[in-house]
Structure formats: C-alpha cells, structure tokens
Design a protein around this motif. Structure first.
Motif, PDB file in Angstrom:
ATOM      1  N   GLU A 247     108.888  20.381  73.014  1.00  0.00           N
ATOM      2  CA  GLU A 247     110.541  20.878  73.832  1.00  0.00           C
ATOM      3  C   GLU A 247     111.533  20.434  73.022  1.00  0.00           C
ATOM      4  O   GLU A 247     111.958  19.057  73.355  1.00  0.00           O
ATOM      5  CB  GLU A 247     110.023  20.361  74.904  1.00  0.00           C
ATOM      6  CG  GLU A 247     108.746  21.820  75.919  1.00  0.00           C
ATOM      7  CD  GLU A 247     108.718  21.462  77.001  1.00  0.00           C
ATOM      8  OE1 GLU A 247     108.592  22.596  77.758  1.00  0.00           O
ATOM      9  OE2 GLU A 247     109.291  20.605  77.565  1.00  0.00           O
ATOM     10  N   CYS A 248     112.752  21.409  73.023  1.00  0.00           N
ATOM     11  CA  CYS A 248     113.910  21.050  73.312  1.00  0.00           C
ATOM     12  C   CYS A 248     114.724  21.136  74.055  1.00  0.00           C
ATOM     13  O   CYS A 248     114.098  21.262  75.400  1.00  0.00           O
ATOM     14  CB  CYS A 248     114.232  21.423  71.525  1.00  0.00           C
ATOM     15  SG  CYS A 248     114.331  23.569  72.123  1.00  0.00           S
ATOM     16  N   PRO A 249     116.070  20.818  74.196  1.00  0.00           N
ATOM     17  CA  PRO A 249     116.265  20.697  76.301  1.00  0.00           C
ATOM     18  C   PRO A 249     116.895  22.069  76.295  1.00  0.00           C
ATOM     19  O   PRO A 249     116.455  23.099  77.003  1.00  0.00           O
ATOM     20  CB  PRO A 249     118.031  20.209  75.521  1.00  0.00           C
ATOM     21  CG  PRO A 249     117.983  19.203  74.613  1.00  0.00           C
ATOM     22  CD  PRO A 249     116.273  20.358  73.435  1.00  0.00           C
ATOM     23  N   ALA A 250     116.945  23.466  75.062  1.00  0.00           N
ATOM     24  CA  ALA A 250     116.833  24.636  75.747  1.00  0.00           C
ATOM     25  C   ALA A 250     115.220  25.216  76.366  1.00  0.00           C
ATOM     26  O   ALA A 250     115.156  26.465  77.364  1.00  0.00           O
ATOM     27  CB  ALA A 250     116.232  25.932  74.447  1.00  0.00           C
ATOM     28  N   LEU A 251     114.216  24.673  76.438  1.00  0.00           N
ATOM     29  CA  LEU A 251     112.609  24.534  77.123  1.00  0.00           C
ATOM     30  C   LEU A 251     112.734  25.872  76.773  1.00  0.00           C
ATOM     31  O   LEU A 251     111.857  26.481  78.397  1.00  0.00           O
ATOM     32  CB  LEU A 251     113.363  24.170  78.500  1.00  0.00           C
ATOM     33  CG  LEU A 251     113.859  22.630  79.334  1.00  0.00           C
ATOM     34  CD1 LEU A 251     113.815  21.834  80.690  1.00  0.00           C
ATOM     35  CD2 LEU A 251     112.869  21.780  78.052  1.00  0.00           C
ATOM     36  N   MET A 254     107.847  24.700  72.872  1.00  0.00           N
ATOM     37  CA  MET A 254     107.707  23.866  72.385  1.00  0.00           C
ATOM     38  C   MET A 254     107.508  24.169  70.540  1.00  0.00           C
ATOM     39  O   MET A 254     106.901  24.653  70.448  1.00  0.00           O
ATOM     40  CB  MET A 254     105.785  23.371  72.211  1.00  0.00           C
ATOM     41  CG  MET A 254     105.733  22.564  73.519  1.00  0.00           C
ATOM     42  SD  MET A 254     104.496  22.117  74.355  1.00  0.00           S
ATOM     43  CE  MET A 254     103.401  22.954  74.461  1.00  0.00           C
ATOM     44  N   HIS A 255     108.561  23.544  69.568  1.00  0.00           N
ATOM     45  CA  HIS A 255     108.887  23.560  68.572  1.00  0.00           C
ATOM     46  C   HIS A 255     107.910  23.125  67.473  1.00  0.00           C
ATOM     47  O   HIS A 255     107.371  22.073  68.027  1.00  0.00           O
ATOM     48  CB  HIS A 255     109.828  22.953  67.539  1.00  0.00           C
ATOM     49  CG  HIS A 255     111.053  23.612  68.262  1.00  0.00           C
ATOM     50  ND1 HIS A 255     112.102  25.080  67.621  1.00  0.00           N
ATOM     51  CD2 HIS A 255     112.352  23.439  69.165  1.00  0.00           C
ATOM     52  CE1 HIS A 255     112.660  25.541  68.259  1.00  0.00           C
ATOM     53  NE2 HIS A 255     113.540  24.509  69.284  1.00  0.00           N
ATOM     54  N   ILE A 256     107.646  23.977  66.512  1.00  0.00           N
ATOM     55  CA  ILE A 256     106.271  23.392  65.633  1.00  0.00           C
ATOM     56  C   ILE A 256     106.365  23.036  65.188  1.00  0.00           C
ATOM     57  O   ILE A 256     107.524  23.339  63.736  1.00  0.00           O
ATOM     58  CB  ILE A 256     105.392  25.041  65.526  1.00  0.00           C
ATOM     59  CG1 ILE A 256     104.597  25.619  66.818  1.00  0.00           C
ATOM     60  CG2 ILE A 256     103.971  24.683  64.706  1.00  0.00           C
ATOM     61  CD1 ILE A 256     103.887  26.716  66.884  1.00  0.00           C
ATOM     62  N   PRO A 309     115.466  33.401  67.423  1.00  0.00           N
ATOM     63  CA  PRO A 309     116.563  32.417  67.280  1.00  0.00           C
ATOM     64  C   PRO A 309     116.030  31.386  68.601  1.00  0.00           C
ATOM     65  O   PRO A 309     116.555  31.774  69.990  1.00  0.00           O
ATOM     66  CB  PRO A 309     117.439  32.276  66.816  1.00  0.00           C
ATOM     67  CG  PRO A 309     117.072  34.168  67.020  1.00  0.00           C
ATOM     68  CD  PRO A 309     115.980  34.192  67.253  1.00  0.00           C
ATOM     69  N   CYS A 310     116.248  29.465  68.144  1.00  0.00           N
ATOM     70  CA  CYS A 310     116.420  28.927  69.845  1.00  0.00           C
ATOM     71  C   CYS A 310     117.622  28.615  70.007  1.00  0.00           C
ATOM     72  O   CYS A 310     118.504  28.024  68.497  1.00  0.00           O
ATOM     73  CB  CYS A 310     115.642  27.686  69.489  1.00  0.00           C
ATOM     74  SG  CYS A 310     115.435  26.755  70.973  1.00  0.00           S
ATOM     75  N   ALA A 311     118.345  27.669  71.303  1.00  0.00           N
ATOM     76  CA  ALA A 311     119.115  27.390  71.465  1.00  0.00           C
ATOM     77  C   ALA A 311     119.992  26.164  70.328  1.00  0.00           C
ATOM     78  O   ALA A 311     120.903  25.621  70.182  1.00  0.00           O
ATOM     79  CB  ALA A 311     120.250  27.557  72.597  1.00  0.00           C
ATOM     80  N   CYS A 312     119.393  25.200  70.478  1.00  0.00           N
ATOM     81  CA  CYS A 312     118.637  23.927  70.179  1.00  0.00           C
ATOM     82  C   CYS A 312     119.469  24.036  67.886  1.00  0.00           C
ATOM     83  O   CYS A 312     119.956  23.423  67.653  1.00  0.00           O
ATOM     84  CB  CYS A 312     117.657  23.299  70.176  1.00  0.00           C
ATOM     85  SG  CYS A 312     115.897  23.231  68.798  1.00  0.00           S
ATOM     86  N   GLY A 313     119.103  24.597  67.603  1.00  0.00           N
ATOM     87  CA  GLY A 313     119.318  24.940  66.167  1.00  0.00           C
ATOM     88  C   GLY A 313     117.970  24.966  65.573  1.00  0.00           C
ATOM     89  O   GLY A 313     118.841  25.439  64.436  1.00  0.00           O
TER      90      GLY A 313
HETATM   91 ZN    ZN Z   1     115.074  24.488  70.249  1.00  0.00          ZN
END
Ligand code: ZN
Length: 435
Positions: A247-251, A254-256, A309-313
């Motif tokens: 997991e990244c902070p965007a929760l 889980m990024h594979i 897209p995810c907020a973490c980039g």
């Molecule tokens: Zn993310």
C-alpha cells in the motif's frame, strides 16, 4: 518516496515488459520443469503459443496441491548447486510447500521489498523491528533484506516475548514495526498493560503489516493505539514471499510490482478471468523466478484489480485488500459468512478488544456459531447492565451484517491465547462431528 522508475512507467511500457518477460518465463519453466511439460502437453499447447498477455489464459493453473504432490524439490528448475536459500510454508496440513532461491532470485526479492517499505514511508532514517517469526517462513527474512537494502536499521526480534519487544522498542527508539496485524494489535495492548502508552511513550510511526488478511477497522485501531500509519503488503511463500504488492499513502489498494508479477482475477468456480474491478480469486504469475518458476498460481485470496491513476504518482495496477479466502468462507445454515465481516463488527465496537475466536458446531441438524471475544476493560464484566448493553449492540450489528444470530461470549482482557504469527480465528467442528 518512489523507490524505482519501474513504478511510474506508462501502462503500455509496463505491458511491453510483462509480455517479453512472460514469453521468457513460460519457455524457461517448460524447458526446466517436467511438471510444466506435462501440463502443457495435457492442455495441447507449446510455449510458442504464448505471445501476448491475453494468451496467458491458455496456460493451466498451478495450485498448492501441485507443490505438495512434488514435495520437496519436484518443481525446481535448477540443480542444487544454484540454490542459495530455501523457504517453506507451514505444513500444518500435509507436506509444506518448498521454494528455492538462486542469487538472482534473492536480488529481485530485495528490490521488491525495498519498493514496498518505501511506499509505507520507511527510509534509511528508520529503525525497524521485525516481529515476524524467523525461520522457514518467508516474512521475516524477506522484509529484513529489503529494509537493509534501503538502509534502514533492522532489529531482528522474531515473534513472541512481547514484554521484551516493548522494552527494546522503547530503549532503542524503534520507529517501524513489521508484524502481522493481529500481533501488532496485541503488542499495543501489552504495552498498555505495562503502563506504556505507545502513542506517548514509543516512537513507532510506521507499520508494515502482512501475512494475514485484515480489515479497515483493524487498521483504524492500530493507527489509534500506536499513533502510527499502518500499511499492508501482500505475498505468499509459493510466489517467493512478500513483495508482490504493497500500500501507498493513498490507501486505495496495494500497488503490484508489475515488472515482476502478472496478476489476474478469476471466477473461483469457472476459472474464467473476470473484468477489471470485479471481485474474485487472485492468480499470480511471477516473472523472474529461476529456482521455482510458477505459472498462474491460484492463491485462493479474494481481491479485485484497479489500474486507474493513483494520487501517489505510481502507475502500477493495484489489488484491493484481501477480503477473505475462497476456502475460509463459512456456510452457516445456508448463509455465506466471511470471518472478516465479523472482525469488522467487533473491532468497530467500543469496549471490544482485538482477540476473538469463532467456533462453528452443529446442534442437532442446525449450525451454531459461537464468538468468544475479549473486552478492553474488565470492569465491564462486573456490571450487568453495561454487559447487557454491549451484548445487545453486538448482537444487533452482527445480525445486520451477517443475517444470523451467533452466541457471543465476552471474556476478560488479555485472557485468550494471543497468536504470534497468523492468527487462528475460526474453528469449524462440524466436519469432525459428522458421521
Ligand atoms: Zn498509490
């Protein structure tokens, strides 16, 4: 921090890498493991039939039983001279599943873990206490090496000896806890029982937790008790251990690590691949393993995929938190019940502790479910009215969520046996009672 540029590639670039690696992986497994030659022959395919990612569906699944049937080294692709490490899953039922690692496999494993702990905000400034059991289990050594790779200081505590865990955390200024969610929660309660408030008196601010499914209610409680950010990650010994995703902070899942793993979600009954977003059984093909290559491994874990897209980039596909396993769904008088639904209710109820046990049995022809659960404050058990109130709240909530009426037994705080590794939450006595 984003550890690798591989985490921010365009979707097309990621798929290109996956396609090239998949072709190589399939050819390699076929040429080095007789088990896969046999599988391919039975399915009427050859490695050259796999040219695109969608060709993956032509390949038959690999299961835990395949590992067990070829115990210990039948699925290995390299001679012993190339192996530098063994790990295995717990063999509580039957043979353990054994996996091997070449030097290359270990290098890739470290890279995958480095990305996952970085996602959780861990850096070389941190001191990480590993409260997973060391040994054949992949969790402890897997995290250990990845943490060292990013330059974090590792405290290899192993599991158990909870009072000492707390003492070292306090004295050594530990900032990061590596554990199962249930053990992390137990440790926070042990600290409190020793008169130590983890939020005030300890510095543990990152939780990198895994190896058992948990709920959002569990995360909330962990964050509250520790004053930490708890992040989950995913892996499985047959796939080489932790490192598949985190997991990244965007929760938002889980990024594979997609340049090393291809994930699919299938209908557990028909085996058909489901469209993105639908819930089903996770199937994983690792793209790098020299020692024990695995094609389309059925994990039995239930999840869904999301490539938005995810907020973490990061641009990598995410898998949702594991909500259960295809084989842990309980059927109680015809109603489907997942233990995770019960946990969600218990942990979101004021006054209820984190330790619980679900027992299913038969009363005559009827299914009966009992839930034993600890309260957080033993004085609750002394007052009949507060006890009744609490029981009523729980009964109502559980009936709303599950549609059944389990019997609830409230017990003293810290009176039930705490698990140090994967928690045993369910005992199903029905099969053993049947003639
Ligand atoms: Zn993310």
């Amino acid at each position: 921090m984003i550890w690798s540029t591989k985490e921010t590639l365009d979707r097309e670039e990621i798929q290109l890498i996956q396609t090239e690696k998949l072709k190589k992986t399939v050819k390699y497994a076929y040429e080095h493991v007789p088990f896969y030659q046999e599988k391919f022959r039975t399915a009427g395919i050859v490695p050259e039939d796999i040219q695109t990612l969608s060709d993956l569906t032509k390949i038959p699944f690999t299961t835990k039983e395949d590992f067990r049937n070829h115990y210990p080294f039948g699925l290995f692709a390299v001679p012993k001279e190339k192996i530098v490490r063994y790990h295995a899953s717990s063999g509580t039922t039957g043979n353990p599943t054994v996996v091997g690692y070449t030097k290359h496999d270990l290098k890739v494993w470290k890279e995958c873990i480095a990305r996952i702990v970085s996602m959780a905000g861990v850096t070389y400034h941190d001191t990480a206490q590993i409260a997973f059991g060391y040994g054949l289990f992949t969790g402890a050594l897997g995290l250990h090496q990845g943490l060292e790779k990013i330059g974090a200081a590792v405290v290899p505590m192993s599991s158990g000896n909870s009072n000492k865990q707390i003492k070292i955390m306090k004295d050594w200024g530990v900032t990061t806890l590596i554990a199962t969610p249930s053990y992390a929660l137990h440790l926070s309660e042990v600290a409190q029982s020793l008169g130590i408030d983890p939020v005030e008196d300890l510095k543990v601010r990152h939780g990198v937790l895994g190896s058992e499914p948990s709920t959002e209610a569990m995360r909330k409680k962990l964050n509250q008790n520790w004053g930490m950010h708890a992040y989950e990650n995913y892996g499985m010994s047959e796939l080489g251990g932790p490192g598949v995703s985190g997991e990244c902070p965007a929760l938002r899942g889980m990024h594979i690590n997609e340049d090393y793993f291809i994930c699919e979600v299938i209908d557990p009954v028909t085996g058909e691949v489901l469209p993105e977003g639908e819930k089903g059984e996770l199937v994983v093909t690792p793209l790098f393993r020299q020692a024990t290559p695995v094609l389309r491994y059925r994990t039995k874990d239930i999840t869904s995929l999301d490539s938005s897209p995810c907020a973490c980039g990061r641009t990598t596909m995410r898998m949702s938190k594991i909500t259960g396993r295809t084989d842990d769904m309980l059927i109680i008088s015809g109603v489907n019940v997942f233990p995770s639904q019960i946990e969600e209710v218990l942990l979101s109820t004021e006054g209820i502790g984190s330790n619980y046990l679900i027992t299913v049995s038969k009363k005559g022809y009827l299914d009966k479910m009992d839930i034993d659960v600890e309260v957080t404050d033993s004085s609750l058990l002394d007052s009949a009215s507060s006890l009744d109130n609490l029981l009523n709240v729980l009964r109502k909530k559980l009936h709303t969520v599950l549609g059944i009426h389990p019997s609830i037994h409230l017990v003293e705080p810290l009176s039930m046996e705490a698990s140090k590794g994967k928690a045993v939450r369910v005992i199903d006595k029905r099969n053993s009672e049947e003639k």
